[in-house]
Write a protein that holds these residues in place. Structure first.
Motif, mmCIF file in Angstrom:
data_model
loop_
_atom_site.group_PDB
_atom_site.id
_atom_site.type_symbol
_atom_site.label_atom_id
_atom_site.label_comp_id
_atom_site.label_asym_id
_atom_site.label_seq_id
_atom_site.Cartn_x
_atom_site.Cartn_y
_atom_site.Cartn_z
ATOM 1 N N LEU A 70 -15.274 68.243 13.562
ATOM 2 C CA LEU A 70 -15.207 68.422 15.006
ATOM 3 C C LEU A 70 -16.361 67.721 15.706
ATOM 4 C CD1 LEU A 70 -14.450 72.265 14.981
ATOM 5 C CD2 LEU A 70 -12.822 70.358 14.817
ATOM 6 N N LYS A 71 -16.064 67.130 16.847
ATOM 7 C CA LYS A 71 -17.091 66.474 17.657
ATOM 8 C C LYS A 71 -17.763 67.513 18.554
ATOM 9 C CE LYS A 71 -15.888 63.907 21.211
ATOM 10 N NZ LYS A 71 -15.366 62.763 21.986
ATOM 11 N N LEU A 72 -19.079 67.598 18.475
ATOM 12 C CA LEU A 72 -19.834 68.544 19.279
ATOM 13 C C LEU A 72 -20.473 67.843 20.470
ATOM 14 C CD1 LEU A 72 -21.603 70.597 16.448
ATOM 15 C CD2 LEU A 72 -19.439 71.095 17.604
ATOM 16 N N LEU A 73 -20.760 68.625 21.503
ATOM 17 C CA LEU A 73 -21.363 68.110 22.733
ATOM 18 C C LEU A 73 -22.622 68.900 23.052
ATOM 19 C CD1 LEU A 73 -18.061 67.916 24.808
ATOM 20 C CD2 LEU A 73 -19.252 65.988 23.758
ATOM 21 N N PRO A 74 -23.579 68.293 23.761
ATOM 22 C CA PRO A 74 -24.783 69.040 24.156
ATOM 23 C C PRO A 74 -24.438 70.136 25.170
ATOM 24 C CG PRO A 74 -25.083 66.657 24.405
ATOM 25 C CD PRO A 74 -23.628 66.896 24.178
ATOM 26 N N LYS A 75 -24.981 71.317 24.959
ATOM 27 C CA LYS A 75 -24.766 72.392 25.926
ATOM 28 C C LYS A 75 -25.488 72.048 27.227
ATOM 29 C CE LYS A 75 -24.777 76.781 24.961
ATOM 30 N NZ LYS A 75 -23.351 77.134 25.093
ATOM 31 N N PRO A 76 -24.821 72.210 28.361
ATOM 32 C CA PRO A 76 -25.501 71.947 29.632
ATOM 33 C C PRO A 76 -26.664 72.913 29.838
ATOM 34 C CG PRO A 76 -23.305 72.872 29.982
ATOM 35 C CD PRO A 76 -23.427 72.622 28.528
ATOM 36 N N GLU A 77 -27.714 72.419 30.466
ATOM 37 C CA GLU A 77 -28.904 73.243 30.659
ATOM 38 C C GLU A 77 -28.703 74.295 31.746
ATOM 39 O OE1 GLU A 77 -32.764 70.899 30.440
ATOM 40 O OE2 GLU A 77 -31.292 69.287 30.755
ATOM 41 N N ALA A 136 -22.399 78.719 15.640
ATOM 42 C CA ALA A 136 -23.149 77.817 14.758
ATOM 43 C C ALA A 136 -23.671 76.608 15.529
ATOM 44 C CB ALA A 136 -22.269 77.364 13.598
ATOM 45 N N ALA A 137 -22.837 76.071 16.415
ATOM 46 C CA ALA A 137 -23.248 74.904 17.201
ATOM 47 C C ALA A 137 -24.341 75.261 18.203
ATOM 48 C CB ALA A 137 -22.039 74.320 17.925
ATOM 49 N N ALA A 138 -24.248 76.464 18.783
ATOM 50 C CA ALA A 138 -25.203 76.887 19.810
ATOM 51 C C ALA A 138 -26.636 76.947 19.280
ATOM 52 C CB ALA A 138 -24.796 78.238 20.377
ATOM 53 N N LYS A 139 -26.798 77.214 17.992
ATOM 54 C CA LYS A 139 -28.137 77.252 17.398
ATOM 55 C C LYS A 139 -28.846 75.902 17.514
ATOM 56 C CE LYS A 139 -26.898 80.800 13.979
ATOM 57 N NZ LYS A 139 -26.686 81.069 12.538
ATOM 58 N N HIS A 140 -28.068 74.845 17.718
ATOM 59 C CA HIS A 140 -28.630 73.497 17.825
ATOM 60 C C HIS A 140 -28.446 72.941 19.244
ATOM 61 C CE1 HIS A 140 -28.967 73.433 13.431
ATOM 62 N NE2 HIS A 140 -27.760 73.986 13.422
ATOM 63 N N GLY A 141 -28.134 73.826 20.204
ATOM 64 C CA GLY A 141 -27.956 73.383 21.582
ATOM 65 C C GLY A 141 -26.679 72.606 21.813
ATOM 66 N N LEU A 142 -25.653 72.869 20.987
ATOM 67 C CA LEU A 142 -24.397 72.128 21.060
ATOM 68 C C LEU A 142 -23.218 73.082 21.250
ATOM 69 C CD1 LEU A 142 -25.110 69.772 18.023
ATOM 70 C CD2 LEU A 142 -25.340 69.166 20.432
ATOM 71 N N PHE A 143 -22.043 72.537 21.548
ATOM 72 C CA PHE A 143 -20.823 73.346 21.636
ATOM 73 C C PHE A 143 -19.614 72.479 21.341
ATOM 74 C CE2 PHE A 143 -20.891 71.447 25.816
ATOM 75 C CZ PHE A 143 -19.574 71.393 26.247
ATOM 76 N N TRP A 144 -18.505 73.155 20.960
ATOM 77 C CA TRP A 144 -17.224 72.477 20.793
ATOM 78 C C TRP A 144 -16.412 72.740 22.055
ATOM 79 C CZ3 TRP A 144 -12.179 74.202 18.192
ATOM 80 C CH2 TRP A 144 -11.350 73.097 17.939
#
Length: 462
Positions: A213-220, A123-131
Protein backbone atom coordinates in the motif's frame (compact mmCIF):
# COMPACT_ATOMS: atom_id res chain seq x y z
CA UNK A 1 -26.10 -24.10 -5.82
CA UNK A 2 -23.45 -26.74 -5.27
CA UNK A 3 -24.48 -30.08 -3.81
CA UNK A 4 -22.84 -31.33 -0.62
CA UNK A 5 -19.10 -31.77 -1.00
CA UNK A 6 -18.10 -35.35 -1.82
CA UNK A 7 -15.87 -37.41 0.44
CA UNK A 8 -13.03 -36.97 -2.08
CA UNK A 9 -13.44 -33.18 -2.04
CA UNK A 10 -13.65 -33.06 1.74
CA UNK A 11 -10.52 -35.20 2.06
CA UNK A 12 -8.58 -32.95 -0.33
CA UNK A 13 -9.60 -29.80 1.54
CA UNK A 14 -8.87 -31.23 4.99
CA UNK A 15 -5.41 -32.25 3.83
CA UNK A 16 -4.77 -28.54 3.28
CA UNK A 17 -6.42 -27.03 6.36
CA UNK A 18 -6.93 -29.87 8.84
CA UNK A 19 -10.27 -30.38 10.57
CA UNK A 20 -10.04 -27.31 12.81
CA UNK A 21 -9.77 -24.83 9.92
CA UNK A 22 -12.18 -26.45 7.47
CA UNK A 23 -15.71 -26.43 8.88
CA UNK A 24 -18.83 -28.01 7.39
CA UNK A 25 -21.35 -27.92 10.26
CA UNK A 26 -24.21 -25.58 9.20
CA UNK A 27 -24.06 -23.89 12.60
CA UNK A 28 -20.43 -22.98 11.95
CA UNK A 29 -21.09 -21.93 8.34
CA UNK A 30 -24.08 -19.68 9.04
CA UNK A 31 -22.04 -16.65 10.13
CA UNK A 32 -20.21 -16.77 6.77
CA UNK A 33 -23.39 -16.90 4.70
CA UNK A 34 -24.33 -13.22 4.96
CA UNK A 35 -22.84 -9.74 4.88
CA UNK A 36 -24.05 -6.19 5.51
CA UNK A 37 -26.40 -6.41 2.51
CA UNK A 38 -28.79 -8.56 4.60
CA UNK A 39 -28.68 -11.29 1.93
CA UNK A 40 -28.13 -14.85 3.19
CA UNK A 41 -26.93 -17.97 1.32
CA UNK A 42 -25.39 -20.99 3.03
CA UNK A 43 -22.01 -22.34 1.93
CA UNK A 44 -21.20 -26.04 2.21
CA UNK A 45 -17.94 -25.28 4.02
CA UNK A 46 -15.78 -22.51 5.42
CA UNK A 47 -11.98 -22.56 5.06
CA UNK A 48 -9.77 -20.43 7.34
CA UNK A 49 -6.60 -19.65 5.41
CA UNK A 50 -3.29 -19.09 7.20
CA UNK A 51 -1.03 -18.34 4.22
CA UNK A 52 -0.81 -17.79 0.47
CA UNK A 53 0.21 -21.36 -0.40
CA UNK A 54 -2.85 -22.86 1.31
CA UNK A 55 -5.12 -20.67 -0.80
CA UNK A 56 -3.33 -21.71 -4.00
CA UNK A 57 -3.76 -25.38 -3.05
CA UNK A 58 -7.46 -24.85 -2.30
CA UNK A 59 -8.05 -23.13 -5.62
CA UNK A 60 -6.46 -26.04 -7.46
CA UNK A 61 -8.89 -28.40 -5.69
CA UNK A 62 -11.84 -26.13 -6.48
CA UNK A 63 -10.83 -25.90 -10.14
CA UNK A 64 -10.44 -29.66 -10.45
CA UNK A 65 -13.86 -30.34 -8.92
CA UNK A 66 -15.58 -27.12 -10.11
CA UNK A 67 -16.44 -26.01 -6.58
CA UNK A 68 -17.61 -22.39 -6.25
CA UNK A 69 -15.37 -20.32 -3.98
CA UNK A 70 -16.21 -16.98 -2.38
CA UNK A 71 -13.34 -15.07 -0.76
CA UNK A 72 -14.31 -13.01 2.25
CA UNK A 73 -12.87 -10.42 4.61
CA UNK A 74 -15.04 -9.21 7.49
CA UNK A 75 -18.43 -9.14 5.72
CA UNK A 76 -18.99 -5.36 5.76
CA UNK A 77 -19.99 -5.25 2.07
CA UNK A 78 -23.44 -3.80 1.36
CA UNK A 79 -24.16 -5.26 -2.10
CA UNK A 80 -23.98 -9.01 -1.37
CA UNK A 81 -20.51 -9.36 -2.94
CA UNK A 82 -19.34 -11.70 -0.17
CA UNK A 83 -22.53 -13.80 0.04
CA UNK A 84 -21.99 -17.33 -1.40
CA UNK A 85 -25.09 -17.41 -3.63
CA UNK A 86 -23.73 -20.44 -5.52
CA UNK A 87 -22.93 -22.34 -2.34
CA UNK A 88 -19.57 -24.10 -2.32
CA UNK A 89 -16.76 -22.92 -0.07
CA UNK A 90 -16.31 -19.58 1.67
CA UNK A 91 -12.63 -18.75 2.03
CA UNK A 92 -12.13 -16.35 4.93
CA UNK A 93 -8.87 -14.43 5.14
CA UNK A 94 -9.54 -13.05 8.64
CA UNK A 95 -6.58 -14.97 10.11
CA UNK A 96 -4.19 -13.63 7.45
CA UNK A 97 -3.94 -10.29 9.21
CA UNK A 98 -0.22 -9.66 9.56
CA UNK A 99 1.60 -6.45 8.69
CA UNK A 100 4.63 -7.86 6.88
CA UNK A 101 6.81 -4.77 6.76
CA UNK A 102 6.67 -0.98 6.74
CA UNK A 103 9.18 1.34 5.05
CA UNK A 104 8.49 4.95 6.09
CA UNK A 105 11.21 6.29 3.79
CA UNK A 106 9.53 4.61 0.81
CA UNK A 107 6.08 5.54 2.15
CA UNK A 108 4.78 2.00 1.83
CA UNK A 109 3.42 -0.78 3.98
CA UNK A 110 3.07 -4.44 3.03
CA UNK A 111 0.35 -6.56 4.64
CA UNK A 112 -1.79 -9.65 4.29
CA UNK A 113 -5.27 -9.19 2.88
CA UNK A 114 -6.99 -9.90 6.20
CA UNK A 115 -5.28 -7.00 8.00
CA UNK A 116 -7.78 -4.41 9.22
CA UNK A 117 -7.80 -0.93 7.73
CA UNK A 118 -7.68 0.45 11.28
CA UNK A 119 -4.55 -1.57 12.10
CA UNK A 120 -2.84 -0.27 8.96
CA UNK A 121 -3.71 3.29 9.99
CA UNK A 122 -2.35 2.75 13.51
CA UNK A 123 0.93 1.29 12.20
CA UNK A 124 1.36 4.07 9.65
CA UNK A 125 0.49 6.80 12.17
CA UNK A 126 3.54 5.87 14.28
CA UNK A 127 5.63 7.23 11.40
CA UNK A 128 3.44 10.26 10.64
CA UNK A 129 1.79 8.53 7.68
CA UNK A 130 -1.66 7.24 6.67
CA UNK A 131 -3.38 5.13 4.03
CA UNK A 132 -5.96 7.17 2.14
CA UNK A 133 -9.04 4.88 2.00
CA UNK A 134 -11.21 5.62 5.06
CA UNK A 135 -14.60 3.94 4.66
CA UNK A 136 -17.07 4.15 7.55
CA UNK A 137 -16.16 0.56 8.39
CA UNK A 138 -12.40 1.29 8.56
CA UNK A 139 -12.11 0.09 12.16
CA UNK A 140 -13.31 -3.41 11.31
CA UNK A 141 -13.10 -3.90 7.53
CA UNK A 142 -10.15 -5.73 5.98
CA UNK A 143 -7.68 -4.39 3.44
CA UNK A 144 -8.64 -7.21 1.07
CA UNK A 145 -12.29 -6.22 1.30
CA UNK A 146 -11.39 -2.56 0.76
CA UNK A 147 -9.45 -3.53 -2.36
CA UNK A 148 -12.17 -5.87 -3.65
CA UNK A 149 -14.59 -2.93 -3.85
CA UNK A 150 -12.03 -0.12 -4.32
CA UNK A 151 -13.19 1.62 -1.15
CA UNK A 152 -13.00 5.37 -0.77
CA UNK A 153 -14.55 7.40 2.02
CA UNK A 154 -14.58 11.13 2.80
CA UNK A 155 -10.85 11.67 2.16
CA UNK A 156 -11.09 10.31 -1.39
CA UNK A 157 -11.99 13.80 -2.59
CA UNK A 158 -8.36 14.86 -2.07
CA UNK A 159 -6.37 11.65 -1.69
CA UNK A 160 -8.13 9.16 -3.97
CA UNK A 161 -9.66 5.70 -3.54
CA UNK A 162 -8.01 2.29 -3.09
CA UNK A 163 -7.11 2.12 -6.79
CA UNK A 164 -5.00 5.26 -6.39
CA UNK A 165 -3.16 4.07 -3.27
CA UNK A 166 -1.84 0.57 -3.99
CA UNK A 167 1.61 -0.16 -5.40
CA UNK A 168 1.23 -3.89 -5.98
CA UNK A 169 -0.53 -7.12 -5.08
CA UNK A 170 0.08 -10.81 -4.58
CA UNK A 171 -2.87 -12.87 -5.76
CA UNK A 172 -4.01 -16.29 -6.98
CA UNK A 173 -6.14 -16.83 -10.08
CA UNK A 174 -9.02 -19.27 -10.44
CA UNK A 175 -6.63 -21.96 -11.67
CA UNK A 176 -4.48 -21.75 -8.54
CA UNK A 177 -1.73 -19.80 -10.32
CA UNK A 178 0.15 -17.29 -8.15
CA UNK A 179 0.75 -13.85 -9.65
CA UNK A 180 2.48 -10.70 -8.46
CA UNK A 181 1.43 -7.32 -9.84
CA UNK A 182 2.88 -3.82 -9.67
CA UNK A 183 6.17 -2.81 -8.09
CA UNK A 184 7.59 -1.10 -5.01
CA UNK A 185 7.98 2.32 -6.64
CA UNK A 186 5.37 4.96 -7.40
CA UNK A 187 6.54 4.98 -11.01
CA UNK A 188 6.41 1.76 -13.03
CA UNK A 189 5.08 1.05 -16.52
CA UNK A 190 6.44 -2.43 -17.27
CA UNK A 191 3.68 -4.73 -18.48
CA UNK A 192 -0.09 -4.32 -18.15
CA UNK A 193 -1.58 -2.73 -15.04
CA UNK A 194 -3.07 -5.84 -13.44
CA UNK A 195 -3.07 -4.16 -10.02
CA UNK A 196 -5.81 -1.72 -10.96
CA UNK A 197 -7.66 -4.47 -12.83
CA UNK A 198 -7.90 -6.67 -9.73
CA UNK A 199 -8.86 -3.79 -7.42
CA UNK A 200 -12.63 -3.45 -7.62
CA UNK A 201 -13.12 -6.88 -9.25
CA UNK A 202 -14.81 -8.24 -6.08
CA UNK A 203 -12.87 -11.51 -6.03
CA UNK A 204 -14.17 -12.63 -9.44
CA UNK A 205 -10.75 -12.68 -11.15
CA UNK A 206 -8.34 -13.67 -8.38
CA UNK A 207 -8.01 -13.91 -4.61
CA UNK A 208 -5.81 -11.11 -3.28
CA UNK A 209 -3.56 -12.45 -0.51
CA UNK A 210 -1.08 -9.61 0.09
CA UNK A 211 -0.93 -5.92 -0.77
CA UNK A 212 1.74 -3.24 -0.91
CA UNK A 213 0.00 0.00 0.00
CA UNK A 214 1.11 3.54 -0.79
CA UNK A 215 1.23 5.73 2.32
CA UNK A 216 0.92 9.51 2.54
CA UNK A 217 2.21 12.04 5.08
CA UNK A 218 -0.37 12.91 7.72
CA UNK A 219 -1.36 16.57 7.47
CA UNK A 220 -0.09 18.68 10.35
CA UNK A 221 -3.26 20.72 10.77
CA UNK A 222 -6.94 20.09 10.00
CA UNK A 223 -9.76 22.63 10.10
CA UNK A 224 -13.47 21.87 9.95
CA UNK A 225 -16.22 24.10 8.55
CA UNK A 226 -19.99 23.63 8.40
CA UNK A 227 -22.08 25.51 5.86
CA UNK A 228 -25.88 25.58 6.18
CA UNK A 229 -27.93 26.46 3.08
CA UNK A 230 -31.51 27.41 2.38
CA UNK A 231 -32.03 24.53 -0.07
CA UNK A 232 -30.26 21.66 -1.81
CA UNK A 233 -29.78 23.64 -5.03
CA UNK A 234 -27.73 26.28 -3.19
CA UNK A 235 -25.61 23.60 -1.50
CA UNK A 236 -25.05 21.67 -4.74
CA UNK A 237 -23.95 24.85 -6.51
CA UNK A 238 -21.56 25.56 -3.63
CA UNK A 239 -20.00 22.11 -4.12
CA UNK A 240 -19.25 22.94 -7.74
CA UNK A 241 -17.62 26.22 -6.63
CA UNK A 242 -15.59 24.50 -3.91
CA UNK A 243 -14.24 21.88 -6.31
CA UNK A 244 -13.53 24.48 -9.01
CA UNK A 245 -10.94 26.43 -7.00
CA UNK A 246 -7.31 25.46 -6.21
CA UNK A 247 -7.70 24.64 -2.49
CA UNK A 248 -9.18 21.13 -2.62
CA UNK A 249 -10.97 20.20 0.61
CA UNK A 250 -9.77 17.04 2.33
CA UNK A 251 -13.43 16.15 2.95
CA UNK A 252 -16.66 17.55 1.55
CA UNK A 253 -19.83 15.89 2.82
CA UNK A 254 -23.42 16.73 1.80
CA UNK A 255 -26.72 16.27 3.65
CA UNK A 256 -30.10 17.21 2.20
CA UNK A 257 -32.94 18.74 4.24
CA UNK A 258 -34.45 15.40 5.20
CA UNK A 259 -31.05 14.11 6.34
CA UNK A 260 -30.48 17.24 8.41
CA UNK A 261 -33.91 16.94 10.04
CA UNK A 262 -33.43 13.25 10.88
CA UNK A 263 -29.98 13.89 12.34
CA UNK A 264 -31.33 16.78 14.43
CA UNK A 265 -34.14 14.60 15.78
CA UNK A 266 -31.59 11.97 16.79
CA UNK A 267 -29.13 14.45 18.30
CA UNK A 268 -29.33 18.25 18.38
CA UNK A 269 -26.14 19.67 16.87
CA UNK A 270 -27.16 23.33 16.63
CA UNK A 271 -28.08 23.41 12.94
CA UNK A 272 -29.90 26.71 12.21
CA UNK A 273 -33.65 26.75 11.66
CA UNK A 274 -34.61 26.74 8.00
CA UNK A 275 -31.60 24.68 6.88
CA UNK A 276 -32.49 22.86 3.68
CA UNK A 277 -29.05 21.33 3.12
CA UNK A 278 -25.72 21.12 4.87
CA UNK A 279 -22.07 20.84 3.80
CA UNK A 280 -19.35 19.59 6.13
CA UNK A 281 -15.96 20.69 4.88
CA UNK A 282 -12.43 19.89 6.00
CA UNK A 283 -9.19 21.57 4.99
CA UNK A 284 -5.77 20.24 5.89
CA UNK A 285 -2.16 21.24 5.38
CA UNK A 286 0.79 22.93 7.06
CA UNK A 287 0.37 25.47 9.91
CA UNK A 288 1.65 28.34 7.76
CA UNK A 289 -0.78 27.66 4.92
CA UNK A 290 -3.96 26.46 6.61
CA UNK A 291 -5.45 29.93 7.17
CA UNK A 292 -5.21 30.83 3.48
CA UNK A 293 -6.80 27.46 2.61
CA UNK A 294 -9.68 28.10 5.01
CA UNK A 295 -10.19 31.59 3.54
CA UNK A 296 -10.32 30.25 -0.01
CA UNK A 297 -12.74 27.48 0.95
CA UNK A 298 -14.91 29.92 2.93
CA UNK A 299 -15.07 32.30 -0.04
CA UNK A 300 -16.17 29.45 -2.31
CA UNK A 301 -18.78 28.28 0.20
CA UNK A 302 -20.39 31.71 0.34
CA UNK A 303 -23.09 32.38 -2.17
CA UNK A 304 -26.81 32.61 -2.72
CA UNK A 305 -28.72 30.57 -0.14
CA UNK A 306 -26.03 30.43 2.56
CA UNK A 307 -27.61 30.70 6.03
CA UNK A 308 -24.59 30.11 8.26
CA UNK A 309 -20.89 29.29 7.87
CA UNK A 310 -19.11 28.12 11.01
CA UNK A 311 -15.43 27.29 11.45
CA UNK A 312 -14.32 25.14 14.36
CA UNK A 313 -11.68 26.72 16.60
CA UNK A 314 -10.78 23.47 18.38
CA UNK A 315 -10.99 19.71 18.00
CA UNK A 316 -14.00 19.68 20.34
CA UNK A 317 -15.81 22.21 18.14
CA UNK A 318 -14.87 20.20 15.05
CA UNK A 319 -16.41 17.11 16.65
CA UNK A 320 -19.55 19.13 17.40
CA UNK A 321 -19.81 20.27 13.78
CA UNK A 322 -19.43 16.67 12.56
CA UNK A 323 -22.01 15.38 15.05
CA UNK A 324 -24.92 15.97 12.67
CA UNK A 325 -23.32 13.74 10.03
CA UNK A 326 -22.43 11.04 12.55
CA UNK A 327 -25.96 11.05 13.96
CA UNK A 328 -27.49 10.43 10.55
CA UNK A 329 -26.80 6.70 10.11
CA UNK A 330 -28.27 5.74 13.53
CA UNK A 331 -31.29 7.93 12.80
CA UNK A 332 -31.87 6.27 9.43
CA UNK A 333 -31.45 2.77 10.85
CA UNK A 334 -34.07 3.56 13.48
CA UNK A 335 -36.49 5.07 10.97
CA UNK A 336 -36.05 2.53 8.17
CA UNK A 337 -34.02 -0.57 8.99
CA UNK A 338 -34.87 -2.03 5.56
CA UNK A 339 -33.96 1.09 3.55
CA UNK A 340 -32.47 0.78 0.06
CA UNK A 341 -29.11 2.58 0.05
CA UNK A 342 -27.47 3.31 -3.31
CA UNK A 343 -24.08 4.99 -3.82
CA UNK A 344 -24.35 6.65 -7.21
CA UNK A 345 -21.87 9.23 -8.47
CA UNK A 346 -22.03 11.98 -11.10
CA UNK A 347 -19.57 14.65 -12.26
CA UNK A 348 -19.50 17.39 -9.60
CA UNK A 349 -20.92 20.00 -11.96
CA UNK A 350 -23.99 17.78 -12.51
CA UNK A 351 -24.81 17.54 -8.80
CA UNK A 352 -27.50 20.25 -8.90
CA UNK A 353 -29.28 18.31 -11.68
CA UNK A 354 -28.97 15.05 -9.74
CA UNK A 355 -30.43 16.51 -6.54
CA UNK A 356 -33.26 18.21 -8.43
CA UNK A 357 -33.98 14.99 -10.32
CA UNK A 358 -34.07 12.91 -7.15
CA UNK A 359 -36.59 15.32 -5.67
CA UNK A 360 -38.80 14.89 -8.72
CA UNK A 361 -38.55 11.08 -8.53
CA UNK A 362 -39.47 11.18 -4.84
CA UNK A 363 -42.66 13.08 -5.68
CA UNK A 364 -43.50 10.98 -8.75
CA UNK A 365 -43.19 7.62 -6.96
CA UNK A 366 -44.39 8.82 -3.53
CA UNK A 367 -41.17 7.44 -2.03
CA UNK A 368 -39.24 9.34 0.62
CA UNK A 369 -35.64 9.79 -0.52
CA UNK A 370 -32.91 10.95 1.87
CA UNK A 371 -29.61 12.01 0.29
CA UNK A 372 -26.17 12.46 1.81
CA UNK A 373 -22.61 11.53 0.95
CA UNK A 374 -19.24 12.49 -0.45
CA UNK A 375 -20.18 15.54 -2.49
CA UNK A 376 -16.62 16.40 -3.48
CA UNK A 377 -16.54 13.26 -5.65
CA UNK A 378 -20.16 13.65 -6.76
CA UNK A 379 -20.76 10.42 -4.80
CA UNK A 380 -24.21 10.62 -3.19
CA UNK A 381 -25.81 7.94 -1.01
CA UNK A 382 -29.43 7.82 -2.14
CA UNK A 383 -31.62 6.25 0.55
CA UNK A 384 -35.08 5.07 -0.52
CA UNK A 385 -37.30 4.63 2.54
CA UNK A 386 -40.32 2.35 2.62
CA UNK A 387 -42.16 -0.13 4.80
CA UNK A 388 -41.09 -3.63 3.67
CA UNK A 389 -44.43 -5.05 4.79
CA UNK A 390 -46.22 -2.78 2.30
CA UNK A 391 -46.17 -4.59 -1.07
CA UNK A 392 -47.24 -1.47 -2.97
CA UNK A 393 -44.44 0.60 -1.48
CA UNK A 394 -41.84 -2.06 -2.27
CA UNK A 395 -43.08 -2.20 -5.87
CA UNK A 396 -42.84 1.58 -6.04
CA UNK A 397 -39.28 1.43 -4.70
CA UNK A 398 -38.24 -0.90 -7.52
CA UNK A 399 -39.68 1.45 -10.15
CA UNK A 400 -38.13 4.44 -8.41
CA UNK A 401 -34.72 2.75 -8.25
CA UNK A 402 -34.82 2.08 -11.99
CA UNK A 403 -35.49 5.76 -12.58
CA UNK A 404 -32.70 6.77 -10.18
CA UNK A 405 -30.18 4.75 -12.19
CA UNK A 406 -31.50 6.14 -15.49
CA UNK A 407 -31.20 9.67 -14.13
CA UNK A 408 -27.61 9.08 -12.96
CA UNK A 409 -26.54 7.60 -16.29
CA UNK A 410 -28.18 10.47 -18.19
CA UNK A 411 -25.92 12.81 -16.20
CA UNK A 412 -22.77 10.88 -17.27
CA UNK A 413 -22.55 9.20 -13.86
CA UNK A 414 -22.08 5.68 -12.53
CA UNK A 415 -24.43 3.42 -10.56
CA UNK A 416 -21.75 2.67 -7.95
CA UNK A 417 -19.09 5.02 -6.63
CA UNK A 418 -17.59 2.87 -3.87
CA UNK A 419 -19.87 0.07 -2.60
CA UNK A 420 -19.32 -2.13 -5.65
CA UNK A 421 -21.74 -4.17 -7.75
CA UNK A 422 -22.03 -7.53 -5.98
CA UNK A 423 -25.38 -9.12 -6.70
CA UNK A 424 -27.61 -6.12 -5.94
CA UNK A 425 -26.51 -4.04 -8.98
CA UNK A 426 -25.36 -6.82 -11.28
CA UNK A 427 -28.44 -6.73 -13.49
CA UNK A 428 -28.02 -2.99 -14.10
CA UNK A 429 -24.39 -3.15 -15.25
CA UNK A 430 -25.50 -3.47 -18.89
CA UNK A 431 -27.22 -0.11 -18.58
CA UNK A 432 -23.83 1.53 -17.95
CA UNK A 433 -21.40 -0.61 -19.96
CA UNK A 434 -21.94 -1.32 -23.66
CA UNK A 435 -22.19 -4.84 -25.04
CA UNK A 436 -18.77 -4.93 -26.73
CA UNK A 437 -17.01 -3.78 -23.57
CA UNK A 438 -18.93 -6.30 -21.47
CA UNK A 439 -17.93 -9.05 -23.91
CA UNK A 440 -14.25 -8.16 -23.43
CA UNK A 441 -14.71 -8.20 -19.64
CA UNK A 442 -16.22 -11.69 -19.87
CA UNK A 443 -13.20 -12.82 -21.90
CA UNK A 444 -10.92 -11.48 -19.16
CA UNK A 445 -12.95 -13.41 -16.60
CA UNK A 446 -12.37 -16.61 -18.62
CA UNK A 447 -8.61 -15.99 -18.76
CA UNK A 448 -8.32 -15.53 -14.99
CA UNK A 449 -11.01 -18.04 -14.00
CA UNK A 450 -11.76 -20.49 -16.83
CA UNK A 451 -14.05 -22.70 -14.69
CA UNK A 452 -15.95 -19.65 -13.33
CA UNK A 453 -15.50 -20.80 -9.74
CA UNK A 454 -14.49 -17.43 -8.26
CA UNK A 455 -17.42 -15.60 -6.66
CA UNK A 456 -19.85 -16.77 -9.35
CA UNK A 457 -22.92 -14.69 -10.12
CA UNK A 458 -21.30 -11.38 -9.09
CA UNK A 459 -20.21 -8.17 -10.80
CA UNK A 460 -21.05 -9.01 -14.44
CA UNK A 461 -24.60 -9.74 -15.66
CA UNK A 462 -25.24 -13.25 -17.01
Amino acid sequence: MTESLSSTELKACREIFGTDRFLTDPADCLAYGYDNSRRVAMPQAVAFAANHDEIAALLRVCTEHRIPLTARGRGTNTTGASVPIAGGIVLTLERMNRILRISPGDRMIECEAGALNGDIQAAAAKHGLFWAPDPTSAGFSSVGGNLACSSGGPRAVKYGTARDNVLGLRAITGTGTSIKTGCYTTKGVVGYDLTRLLIGSEGTLAVITEATLKLLPKPEVTRTLRAAYRDVKSAAEAVARLMGQPQIPSALEFMDGDAVMLAQQHQDSGVPQGTGALLLIEADGAPDSIESAVRAISDAARGDGLIELRTAASSAEAEALWSSRKALSPALRKLAPKKVNEDVAVPVTRLPELIDGLGELSRRHSIRIVNFGHAGNGNIHVNLLADPSDAMQMKAIEACLHDVFKLVLSLEGTISGEHGVGIDKRDYVGWEIDADTLALMRQLKQVFDPQSILNPGKTLPP
